[in-house]
Every structure is written in C-alpha cells, then in structure tokens.
Enzyme design. Structure first.
Site, mmCIF file in Angstrom:
data_model
loop_
_atom_site.group_PDB
_atom_site.id
_atom_site.type_symbol
_atom_site.label_atom_id
_atom_site.label_comp_id
_atom_site.label_asym_id
_atom_site.label_seq_id
_atom_site.Cartn_x
_atom_site.Cartn_y
_atom_site.Cartn_z
ATOM 1 N N HIS A 163 10.325 -38.843 -28.660
ATOM 2 C CA HIS A 163 9.894 -38.179 -29.892
ATOM 3 C C HIS A 163 10.110 -39.136 -31.082
ATOM 4 C CE1 HIS A 163 10.748 -34.167 -27.774
ATOM 5 N NE2 HIS A 163 9.468 -34.132 -28.087
ATOM 6 N N CYS A 250 17.528 -32.414 -32.172
ATOM 7 C CA CYS A 250 16.783 -31.521 -31.266
ATOM 8 C C CYS A 250 17.398 -30.134 -31.178
ATOM 9 C CB CYS A 250 16.757 -32.096 -29.855
ATOM 10 S SG CYS A 250 16.627 -33.865 -29.770
HETATM 11 C C1 CIR Z 1 12.534 -32.659 -23.222
HETATM 12 O O1 CIR Z 1 12.219 -33.622 -22.503
HETATM 13 O O2 CIR Z 1 11.694 -31.976 -23.788
HETATM 14 C C2 CIR Z 1 14.004 -32.329 -23.386
HETATM 15 N N1 CIR Z 1 14.690 -32.617 -22.175
HETATM 16 C C3 CIR Z 1 14.593 -33.093 -24.547
HETATM 17 C C4 CIR Z 1 14.011 -32.678 -25.864
HETATM 18 C C5 CIR Z 1 14.586 -33.430 -27.001
HETATM 19 N N2 CIR Z 1 14.061 -32.964 -28.240
HETATM 20 C C6 CIR Z 1 13.871 -33.732 -29.287
HETATM 21 O O3 CIR Z 1 13.999 -34.956 -29.224
HETATM 22 N N3 CIR Z 1 13.441 -33.138 -30.401
#
Ligand code: CIR
Length: 255
Positions: A163, A250
C-alpha cells in the site's frame, strides 16, 4: 487535529490473514495485547476511540484503514481489491459507526477497487497509490468524490509496496517519512523528506495523532529521526501485525 478513531479488535482467524512476509503466523493472544496497547496510545493522544467487535469470517478485518477514507467532509467506503476482504467494506457495524460521525457517506463502485491504505491525506489533498489493490477506475472515482466535496486528489504510480502508506507517513508540518520506491518519487519532492533506511523500512508506517507520533517498537533509527524533529513519540509493538503485512496506520481510521 483528529478527534475520533475507529478500530476493530483482531479475530482469532488473524492467523489466516493475507501475507507476503515469511515470518510465521500471528499469535492471537499477543495480537490482542498489542491491540489494547495501541488503543491506549491513541487514547493518550487525546482521541475518542470507537472499538468494533472482531469478525471471525474476515481474518484481515482489524485493518480498518483499508475499508473507508475518512475526510473532513465525508466518509468514502472503499471496494477492496483483495477478494477475501471485499465484503469487509460493507460490514454493518462499520457503516453504523461512521454514520454517527458523518452526514455524507459515499461508496466506490465496480469496476473500481480501492484500499484506503493506498491513500495519504495532506490537508485537503489526497495522494492515491495505484497498487495491486487500488486500480485506476477506483482512484478516478475517489478523485471525483473528493472533488464533489471541495477536496482534491492525485494518483501515484507504485511498483513495489503493498500500500502507499506502507512506505509513507505524513507527520504534518510538511514532514514526510519516505521509504523504498517513494524516496525518489517526484510527487513528494516538495516535502521535508525523512528517508528511512531499508533495514528499518517497516518503521516508516508511523501515525501522527495530534501532538504525538506513534512509532512501532524495534525501529530505533526511525524513532530517533522523529524525536529529533521535536515530536513526542509513543511506541507500540506491532510484531504480530507485521507478520501479515500490517502496521500502525492500517489498524485505525483517524478523523
Ligand atoms: C492485507 O494483505 O490486506 C493485510 N494482510 C494487511 C493490510 C495492511 N493494511 C494497510 O497497509 N493499510
């Protein structure tokens, strides 16, 4: 200033979260303690925290940042690019929580996909990373919605990171933490860039919350750079979230 934060307690299924890391599975009991410490740090930074219940059917649902963009004018519910996460965005308790704070709620629609971890707010302007999770159709919808409310947005090409905010953190006052591919991106030249070295790249995912910056535990060079800028730092261990590519930003919606 942020007044409100929304978080979701991790579920037992967190061990099944999507990951590209090769660091083993998160330990649920540790993840819960780390989440409690995260909420305590946010509370110390003076925000009101809404805590949503865990959702076992969605292993990644503690990463609430991805399912909505919270602006000063409206909330925009995203349409996650990861199929296993798509229905997280419409969870009724999240919509109800947002409705308490927002009169205007908008939605990203098919064929657009957006995960708001790809969106960085700088005042009224929003940088939107084009990643494996956020496509151009989604970014265009997002920009049109932002413009409807007098805000603005622009797209940022990405190649490496999951991201946008995996490698960027805006700390207000023109200060921007930058890691990896974003160190040389022309979009960010005008900022006071604080470059994060490769061995502490995960530490670039910090969050500014009012007078504080919350920094992950175990990244001393990052922490020192932020302290040297004059910020008050709160440190939170996120080791279990790192195992599934998640970090401090996140885990919350801040508005
Ligand atoms: C994913 O791959 O969607 C989750 N395991 C991690 C999400 C992390 N979110 C973020 O960087 N905003």
């Amino acid at each position: 200033m942020f007044k409100n934060v929304i978080v979701r307690v991790p579920s037992k299924s967190i061990s099944e979260g999507l990951t590209s890391a090769n660091e083993g599975k998160p330990v649920y009991s540790k993840a819960l303690v780390q989440h409690e410490n995260y909420v305590s740090a946010l509370t110390k930074a003076g925000v009101n925290v809404t805590v949503l219940e865990p959702k076992d059917e969605f292993p990644d649902s503690c990463f609430v940042e991805d399912v909505a963009l919270c602006t000063s004018k409206c909330a925009i519910i995203t349409r996650p690019g990861a199929l296993s996460r798509r229905k997280e965005a419409a969870l009724p308790d999240m919509i109800e929580a947002l409705e308490k704070f927002y009169e205007h709620i908008e939605y990203i629609k098919e064929p657009g996909t957006v995960e708001a971890g790809d969106i960085m707010m700088v005042g009224d302007h929003f940088y939107i990373g084009l990643s494996a999770r956020t496509n151009e159709a989604g970014a265009k919808q997002m920009i049109a919605l932002l413009e409807k409310y007098g805000l603005s947005g622009q797209m940022v090409e990405m190649k490496e990171m999951l991201h946008l905010k995996t490698g960027l953190a805006y700390l207000e006052n023109n200060n921007l933490l930058v890691a990896g591919e974003f160190k040389t991106a022309p979009e960010f030249e005008k900022f006071n860039k604080i470059e994060i070295e490769l061995d502490e790249a995960y530490g670039a995912n910090c969050i500014w919350v009012n007078d504080y910056v919350i920094v992950p535990e175990g990244y001393p060079k990052v922490q020192k750079k932020i302290e040297d800028l004059g910020y008050k730092v709160l440190v939170v261990d996120t080791s279990e979230y790192r195992k599934i590519d998640g970090g401090l930003s996140c885990l919350s919606l801040r508005f």
